[in-house]
Design a protein around this motif. Sequence first.
Motif, PDB file in Angstrom:
ATOM      1  N   PRO A 287      38.325  23.293  39.050  1.00 22.76           N
ATOM      2  CA  PRO A 287      36.786  23.189  39.808  1.00 22.76           C
ATOM      3  C   PRO A 287      36.113  24.556  39.405  1.00 22.76           C
ATOM      4  CG  PRO A 287      39.817  24.321  41.292  1.00 22.76           C
ATOM      5  CD  PRO A 287      39.893  23.729  39.716  1.00 22.76           C
ATOM      6  N   PHE A 288      34.897  24.557  39.391  1.00 24.31           N
ATOM      7  CA  PHE A 288      34.109  25.258  38.366  1.00 24.31           C
ATOM      8  C   PHE A 288      32.853  24.632  39.239  1.00 24.31           C
ATOM      9  CE2 PHE A 288      31.972  20.273  39.064  1.00 24.31           C
ATOM     10  CZ  PHE A 288      30.271  21.053  38.724  1.00 24.31           C
ATOM     11  N   ASP A 289      31.747  26.152  38.440  1.00 22.59           N
ATOM     12  CA  ASP A 289      31.411  27.200  38.884  1.00 22.59           C
ATOM     13  C   ASP A 289      29.659  26.876  38.322  1.00 22.59           C
ATOM     14  OD1 ASP A 289      28.738  28.815  39.131  1.00 22.59           O
ATOM     15  OD2 ASP A 289      30.332  30.250  40.174  1.00 22.59           O
ATOM     16  N   THR A 290      29.051  25.789  39.289  1.00 19.60           N
ATOM     17  CA  THR A 290      27.993  25.244  38.829  1.00 19.60           C
ATOM     18  C   THR A 290      26.097  25.912  37.796  1.00 19.60           C
ATOM     19  OG1 THR A 290      26.158  25.747  40.581  1.00 19.60           O
ATOM     20  CG2 THR A 290      27.467  23.844  40.226  1.00 19.60           C
ATOM     21  N   GLN A 291      26.945  27.244  37.539  1.00 24.21           N
ATOM     22  CA  GLN A 291      26.154  28.332  37.511  1.00 24.21           C
ATOM     23  C   GLN A 291      27.067  28.501  35.990  1.00 24.21           C
ATOM     24  OE1 GLN A 291      22.786  28.362  37.706  1.00 24.21           O
ATOM     25  NE2 GLN A 291      23.277  27.030  39.576  1.00 24.21           N
ATOM     26  N   LYS A 292      27.855  28.596  36.100  1.00 24.68           N
ATOM     27  CA  LYS A 292      28.785  29.444  34.992  1.00 24.68           C
ATOM     28  C   LYS A 292      29.517  28.688  33.754  1.00 24.68           C
ATOM     29  CE  LYS A 292      29.610  33.614  37.330  1.00 24.68           C
ATOM     30  NZ  LYS A 292      30.824  34.752  38.180  1.00 24.68           N
ATOM     31  N   ASP A 293      30.360  27.737  34.099  1.00 21.32           N
ATOM     32  CA  ASP A 293      30.659  26.754  33.453  1.00 21.32           C
ATOM     33  C   ASP A 293      30.250  25.738  33.447  1.00 21.32           C
ATOM     34  OD1 ASP A 293      33.416  28.289  34.004  1.00 21.32           O
ATOM     35  OD2 ASP A 293      32.988  26.941  35.932  1.00 21.32           O
ATOM     36  N   LYS A 294      30.425  25.329  32.080  1.00 20.19           N
ATOM     37  CA  LYS A 294      29.642  24.382  30.960  1.00 20.19           C
ATOM     38  C   LYS A 294      30.745  23.256  30.553  1.00 20.19           C
ATOM     39  CE  LYS A 294      27.361  27.335  28.282  1.00 20.19           C
ATOM     40  NZ  LYS A 294      26.497  28.467  27.319  1.00 20.19           N
ATOM     41  N   PHE A 295      30.237  22.079  30.679  1.00 20.53           N
ATOM     42  CA  PHE A 295      30.691  20.942  29.657  1.00 20.53           C
ATOM     43  C   PHE A 295      30.026  20.417  28.944  1.00 20.53           C
ATOM     44  CE2 PHE A 295      32.339  21.917  34.025  1.00 20.53           C
ATOM     45  CZ  PHE A 295      33.702  22.174  34.109  1.00 20.53           C
ATOM     46  N   ILE A 296      30.348  19.374  27.685  1.00 22.95           N
ATOM     47  CA  ILE A 296      30.064  18.495  27.263  1.00 22.95           C
ATOM     48  C   ILE A 296      30.899  17.456  27.644  1.00 22.95           C
ATOM     49  CG2 ILE A 296      30.786  19.402  25.084  1.00 22.95           C
ATOM     50  CD1 ILE A 296      27.500  17.046  25.841  1.00 22.95           C
ATOM     51  N   ILE A 297      30.574  16.023  27.406  1.00 25.48           N
ATOM     52  CA  ILE A 297      31.490  14.881  27.497  1.00 25.48           C
ATOM     53  C   ILE A 297      30.742  14.026  26.840  1.00 25.48           C
ATOM     54  CG2 ILE A 297      32.398  13.073  29.410  1.00 25.48           C
ATOM     55  CD1 ILE A 297      30.506  15.742  30.779  1.00 25.48           C
ATOM     56  N   PHE A 298      31.825  13.793  25.222  1.00 25.86           N
ATOM     57  CA  PHE A 298      31.040  12.374  25.028  1.00 25.86           C
ATOM     58  C   PHE A 298      32.579  11.778  24.653  1.00 25.86           C
ATOM     59  CE2 PHE A 298      29.152  16.024  21.706  1.00 25.86           C
ATOM     60  CZ  PHE A 298      27.995  15.779  22.298  1.00 25.86           C
ATOM     61  N   SER A 299      32.121  10.243  24.514  1.00 21.15           N
ATOM     62  CA  SER A 299      33.171   9.313  24.322  1.00 21.15           C
ATOM     63  C   SER A 299      33.100   8.286  23.102  1.00 21.15           C
ATOM     64  CB  SER A 299      33.169   8.417  26.193  1.00 21.15           C
ATOM     65  OG  SER A 299      32.467   7.309  25.878  1.00 21.15           O
ATOM     66  N   ASP A 300      33.762   7.326  22.663  1.00 24.75           N
ATOM     67  CA  ASP A 300      33.204   6.299  22.193  1.00 24.75           C
ATOM     68  C   ASP A 300      32.880   6.146  20.950  1.00 24.75           C
ATOM     69  OD1 ASP A 300      34.046   3.683  23.735  1.00 24.75           O
ATOM     70  OD2 ASP A 300      32.596   5.340  25.245  1.00 24.75           O
ATOM     71  N   GLN A 301      33.677   7.317  19.988  1.00 20.11           N
ATOM     72  CA  GLN A 301      33.702   7.495  18.240  1.00 20.11           C
ATOM     73  C   GLN A 301      33.880   6.612  17.747  1.00 20.11           C
ATOM     74  OE1 GLN A 301      34.842   9.973  20.661  1.00 20.11           O
ATOM     75  NE2 GLN A 301      33.326  11.228  21.035  1.00 20.11           N
ATOM     76  N   HIS A 302      34.752   5.944  17.972  1.00 19.15           N
ATOM     77  CA  HIS A 302      35.898   4.579  17.405  1.00 19.15           C
ATOM     78  C   HIS A 302      36.007   4.942  15.745  1.00 19.15           C
ATOM     79  CE1 HIS A 302      35.906   1.504  20.938  1.00 19.15           C
ATOM     80  NE2 HIS A 302      34.480   2.363  20.956  1.00 19.15           N
ATOM     81  N   LYS A 303      37.034   6.425  15.794  1.00 16.49           N
ATOM     82  CA  LYS A 303      37.369   7.039  14.849  1.00 16.49           C
ATOM     83  C   LYS A 303      37.943   5.886  13.425  1.00 16.49           C
ATOM     84  CE  LYS A 303      37.016  11.542  16.618  1.00 16.49           C
ATOM     85  NZ  LYS A 303      38.319  12.325  17.114  1.00 16.49           N
ATOM     86  N   GLY A 304      37.278   5.504  12.695  1.00 23.77           N
ATOM     87  CA  GLY A 304      38.096   4.823  11.632  1.00 23.77           C
ATOM     88  C   GLY A 304      38.323   4.693  10.273  1.00 23.77           C
ATOM     89  N   ALA A 305      38.280   3.877   9.263  1.00 28.66           N
ATOM     90  CA  ALA A 305      38.770   4.323   8.164  1.00 28.66           C
ATOM     91  C   ALA A 305      38.107   4.165   7.179  1.00 28.66           C
ATOM     92  CB  ALA A 305      40.232   3.137   7.773  1.00 28.66           C
ATOM     93  N   ARG A 306      36.410   4.633   7.222  1.00 31.05           N
ATOM     94  CA  ARG A 306      35.432   5.053   7.156  1.00 31.05           C
ATOM     95  C   ARG A 306      35.540   3.574   5.329  1.00 31.05           C
ATOM     96  NH1 ARG A 306      35.810   7.496   9.837  1.00 31.05           N
ATOM     97  NH2 ARG A 306      34.367   9.991   9.741  1.00 31.05           N
ATOM     98  N   ASP A 307      35.658   2.248   6.346  1.00 28.04           N
ATOM     99  CA  ASP A 307      35.527   1.473   5.497  1.00 28.04           C
ATOM    100  C   ASP A 307      34.250   0.645   6.350  1.00 28.04           C
ATOM    101  OD1 ASP A 307      36.665   0.591   8.249  1.00 28.04           O
ATOM    102  OD2 ASP A 307      38.148  -0.485   7.024  1.00 28.04           O
ATOM    103  N   GLY A 308      34.252  -0.824   6.030  1.00 32.93           N
ATOM    104  CA  GLY A 308      32.721  -1.175   6.477  1.00 32.93           C
ATOM    105  C   GLY A 308      33.309  -1.721   8.061  1.00 32.93           C
TER     106      GLY A 308
END
Length: 363
Positions: free
Chosen positions: A52-73
Amino acid sequence: MRRFLQRLLYKPISRLADKFSSRPDKARVNKALNALYKSIITTPGKNGLVIPFDTQKDKFIIFSDQHKGARDGADIFALSEKNYLTALDHYNREKFIYINLGDSEELWENLFITVKRHNKATFEKEKIFMEQDRFVKIFGNHDLYWGNDPLAMVSLLQIYGKTIRVYEGIVLQTHVNGRRLEIFMTHGHQGDMQSDGNWFSKWFVSDVWGPLQGYLRINPNTPAYNNQLKTDHNRIMYEWSSQRKNTLLITGHTHQPVFRSLTELENLYIRLDKAKAANDVSKTAEFENKITSLQLQGNTPPDFNGYLDTYFNTGCCCFNDGDITGIEIADGYIRLIKWAYHKKASERVVLEECKLEELNVGL
């Protein structure tokens, strides 16, 4: 040689990867989403949370699909890492709850130990949210490991300092103008025959697409592609959400941002039609130029005005220019935001926004 092969193979390989990465089936999607939603509502804590959340008080950020890898090509997150870290600093300062909507780690192409070694900074930033009980982690198809591997709890302990539950979905519940509103979130791979735990798709990505992508340094997540008309998968997700009153559906998976059930291109066409109807020459030219800049024809496609505002997609955190997109819910608003590099600094840009009370969801 690499540049020559890039020019020669980029389009056919991207088309092939797209073909094998998504094959949505409407009946399967509907069945999977119905089952997951019912499970979360009837048995909270098993497959997902009800918050449950309050629209005036609670705050959400939704991120997806970083696909963190091995810092290669083959690591499509590498260019976006700075934007992602800057964004997490901002949302931590502002006391947002962070919902990580899946495919955060690229575990089809990489072993977990490799991803852990090359992404210490991102895990540390996420850990801050977890320590303050402001972190919800959802699994997707590329990090299904979190949902079905017996060693996942040990791995979570290694990166976050303690074990946490990783869910398949979450439902936020609130009231707007005295009436119930539910926001159902999941990664969005459910019912996708090539991504919903499919072994062949995993083999193709890890043994064929991954090595080719790494050598050719190809990232198919271009903003121009993601501004097109909705993919079949997003369209099916919209159709499911439009049948449910007082409910929003937020997913990721397709890497295509969608706001109020429309992509950026679809929104541009609507604005163009309104400008033409108002004989606003300046705005008409502005929107036509924006459409042209996306390398698209300026012909008006089918009317989108009948769409309900029930479906949203976060986009992704791995665009090939380093941009990341996500969905904010805060201050009574829902927003599609982008973090982009400007003069080597990361800046937050609001792409679209509206008040929750203005959404056409049958409220």
